[in-house]
Design an enzyme around this catalytic site. Structure first.
Site, PDB file in Angstrom:
ATOM      1  N   ASP A 195       0.665  -1.304   0.054  1.00 43.44           N
ATOM      2  CA  ASP A 195       0.044   0.064   0.077  1.00 43.44           C
ATOM      3  C   ASP A 195       0.767   1.098  -0.070  1.00 43.44           C
ATOM      4  O   ASP A 195       0.150   2.319  -0.076  1.00 43.44           O
ATOM      5  CB  ASP A 195      -0.930   0.067   1.288  1.00 43.44           C
ATOM      6  CG  ASP A 195      -1.993  -1.097   0.942  1.00 43.44           C
ATOM      7  OD1 ASP A 195      -2.409  -1.531  -0.075  1.00 43.44           O
ATOM      8  OD2 ASP A 195      -2.359  -1.658   2.117  1.00 43.44           O
ATOM      9  N   ASP A 223       1.262   0.894  10.302  1.00 43.30           N
ATOM     10  CA  ASP A 223       0.209   0.016  10.155  1.00 43.30           C
ATOM     11  C   ASP A 223       0.490  -1.302  10.986  1.00 43.30           C
ATOM     12  O   ASP A 223       1.563  -1.995  10.540  1.00 43.30           O
ATOM     13  CB  ASP A 223      -0.254  -0.192   8.509  1.00 43.30           C
ATOM     14  CG  ASP A 223      -1.000   0.846   8.416  1.00 43.30           C
ATOM     15  OD1 ASP A 223      -1.049   2.099   9.145  1.00 43.30           O
ATOM     16  OD2 ASP A 223      -1.589   0.763   7.248  1.00 43.30           O
ATOM     17  N   ARG A 275      -4.525   9.893  13.567  1.00 45.51           N
ATOM     18  CA  ARG A 275      -4.118   8.692  13.595  1.00 45.51           C
ATOM     19  C   ARG A 275      -2.856   8.543  14.319  1.00 45.51           C
ATOM     20  O   ARG A 275      -2.037   7.982  13.883  1.00 45.51           O
ATOM     21  CB  ARG A 275      -4.080   7.593  12.426  1.00 45.51           C
ATOM     22  CG  ARG A 275      -5.531   7.553  11.659  1.00 45.51           C
ATOM     23  CD  ARG A 275      -5.603   6.607  10.502  1.00 45.51           C
ATOM     24  NE  ARG A 275      -6.731   6.622   9.853  1.00 45.51           N
ATOM     25  CZ  ARG A 275      -6.930   5.774   8.977  1.00 45.51           C
ATOM     26  NH1 ARG A 275      -6.039   4.814   8.431  1.00 45.51           N
ATOM     27  NH2 ARG A 275      -8.187   5.371   8.430  1.00 45.51           N
TER      28      ARG A 275
END
Length: 397
Positions: A195, A223, A275
Site C-alpha cells: 500500500d 500500520d 491517527r
C-alpha cells in the site's frame, strides 16, 4: 541557611530541564535536506534521557556491544529479541533485487532464516524495487551511519516475530507493484502489491520500532494489523503526513482483540493530521509522547478499543475545530469504551474526552513495566526522537 537534600535535587533537575528545553527550542529542527533529526545539547555530560535511552546510550562501547540494545525495550514489545545471539551481517551494497538478492544487500540479510544483527558499512540511501519482506529474528541497526529507505516500496513484516528496527529514516514510500518477492532463502511468493506504508506489521508479534524518522508516505507511516501484538513503537520522529499510525485491520475483524501496543517517547511533529494512533478492538498504552499541533485529532478509534493516554503533551493547532485530542468513529455506544487520560498536559485549547468505567491499566509483566512521567517532562523525554548521531568509542549523546 541549610536546604533539604530533596530541595537541592529538585533545583538541580529544574536547571537541567530548562537548559535542555532551551537547546531544544534553538536547535531541534528536522533537516529536510539530510532527512535526519539530530538535536544538539550544550551539556552532553549532564544529559537527561528517557528509560529506553538510559539503558544503552551512556556506554561508549555501544558499537562493540550492539546486541545490548535488545535488552532495552519497554512496554508490550519488551520481548523483541531481534537478531540477539545471532551473527553480525554488514550491508555493503545499496542495490536491490526482490527475487534474487545479492549478498551484501539489505534484502539478502533480512530474508535469512537464522538470527542476524544487521548493520551498515557506511551512509546509505536505498530505493527498493518492491516491499522488503523481513524474516524472523532480525535487527536492522542504523546506529553510527545515516541510512535512508525512500522513494520506493518500504518495509513489511508478515507472519513473523522478534524484529527490531532502529535508527533509520523511512520516508516518501510508494506502493509496491504486483510481482515476485523473496521472503526466505527457500521461498519466492507472488505479492499483490503493497500500500505504500513506511512500516507494515501484519500478523506479527514481538516487534520494536525505535529511533526512526518517518514521513510523507503514500499510505500509513506505521500500520499494525491482522492480530499483531506485543509491539512497542518508541523514540520515533513523525512528520508531514496524514494517516500516521493504524492499529487494527478493519471494523469487524475481531481477531485484533489480542492486540497490545505501547506507543511511548515519540515526537509527533509538524504537519501531521490524524491517527496518532487510531485503534480498533485492541489495547494501546500511549505514554509520554509529544504532539505538535495535530491538524484534525491525535488519538482515535472504533470497534471498542481500550486506550490509556498517560503523561502525553498535547498542543492543539490554532484551528478552532481541531482542539479535541480524541475521535471516535462510531454511530453510538462509545460511552462504554475505556478511554482514559492520566498525567497528560493540554495546551492551546486541547482537550481529551474520556469514557468507560473500571481500570484500564496496561497490566504489564515485570519486564515490560515502566512508570510514565508527568506530561510536563515530555519535551525532555522526546528531545532525541528520531535517528541519533552516534560515534563509536563515545557515548551516544
Amino acid at each position: 541557611m541549610a536546604y533539604p537534600t530533596s530541595f537541592l535535587f529538585l533545583s538541580l533537575l529544574l536547571f537541567f530541564c530548562v537548559s535542555t528545553l532551551q537547546a531544544h527550542k534553538l536547535d531541534h529542527k528536522p533537516n529536510e535536506t539530510t532527512l535526519t533529526y539530530l538535536p544538539r545539547f550544550p551539556y552532553p555530560h549532564k544529559k537527561l534521557m528517557n528509560t529506553i535511552d538510559s539503558c544503552w546510550r551512556s556506554n561508549p562501547n555501544w558499537a562493540w556491544d550492539r546486541q545490548a540494545l535488545a535488552d532495552c525495550a519497554i512496554g508490550f514489545g519488551n520481548g523483541a529479541m531481534g537478531g540477539k545471539y545471532g551473527t553480525t551481517y554488514v550491508v555493503t551494497d545499496p542495490s536491490d533485487d526482490p527475487v534474487n538478492p545479492k549478498q551484501g544487500t539489505l534484502r539478502y540479510g533480512v530474508i535469512q532464516s537464522e538470527p542476524l544483527w544487521i548493520v551498515f558499512e557506511k551512509d546509505m540511501f536505498l530505493t527498493l524495487k518492491n516491499e522488503l519482506m523481513v524474516n524472523n529474528f532480525k535487527t536492522i541497526d542504523g546506529r553510527g551511519v545515516k541510512v535512508e529507505i525512500a522513494n520506493g516500496p518500504c518495509i513489511t513484516m508478515e507472519g513473523v516475530s522478534h524484529v527490531i528496527i532502529h535508527g533509520i529514516s523511512i520516508h516518501d514510500c510508494k506502493p509496491g507493484k504486483p510481482g515476485l518477492v523473496r521472503s526466505t532463502p527457500e521461498h519466492v511468493g507472488h505479492r499483490l502489491g503493497s500500500d505504500g506504508d513506511a512500516i507494515s506489521v501484519f500478523a506479527s508479534s514481538n516487534i520494536w520500532i525505535d529511533h526512526c524518522y518517518l514521513a510523507r508516505c503514500t499510505d500509513g507511516l506505521v500500520d499494525i494489523i491482522h492480530a499483531s501484538t506485543a509491539v512497542t513503537v518508541s523514540n520515533n520522529y513523525f512528520t508531514q503526513h496524514d494517516k500516521v499510525m493504524l492499529l487494527g485491520h478493519k471494523d469487524g475483524y475481531s481477531a485484533d482483540r489480542i492486540m497490545k501496543i505501547t506507543v511511548v517517547f515519540n515526537h509527533f511533529g509538524p504537519g501531521l493530521v490524524q491517527r496518532m494512533p487510531r485503534v480498533r478492538y485492541g489495547y494501546a498504552h500511549v505514554a509520554n509522547n509529544r504532539y505538535d499541533e495535530y491538524l484534525m485529532y491525535a488519538i482515535g478509534g472504533s470497534s471498542d478499543p481500550t486506550i490509556l493516554s498517560e503523561g502525553n503533551s498535547f498542543v492543539a493547532s490554532n484551528d478552532p475545530y481541531a482542539k479535541e485530542v480524541t475521535k471516535r468513529e462510531t454511530n453510538g455506544g462509545w460511552k462504554n469504551w475505556k478511554w482514559r487520560s492520566s498525567k497528560d498536559v493540554f495546551e492551546n485549547g486541547a482537550y481529551f474526552v474520556p469514557s468507560g468505567y473500571g481500570s484500564c491499566a496496561p497490566l504489564y509483566s515485570a519486564s515490560q513495566l515502566f512508570t510514565a512521567a508527568q506530561g510536563s517532562f515530555v519535551p525532555i523525554l522526546t528531545s532525541d526522537a528520531g535517528p541519533l548521531q552516534c560515534v563509536p568509542s563515545r557515548p551516544c549523546y
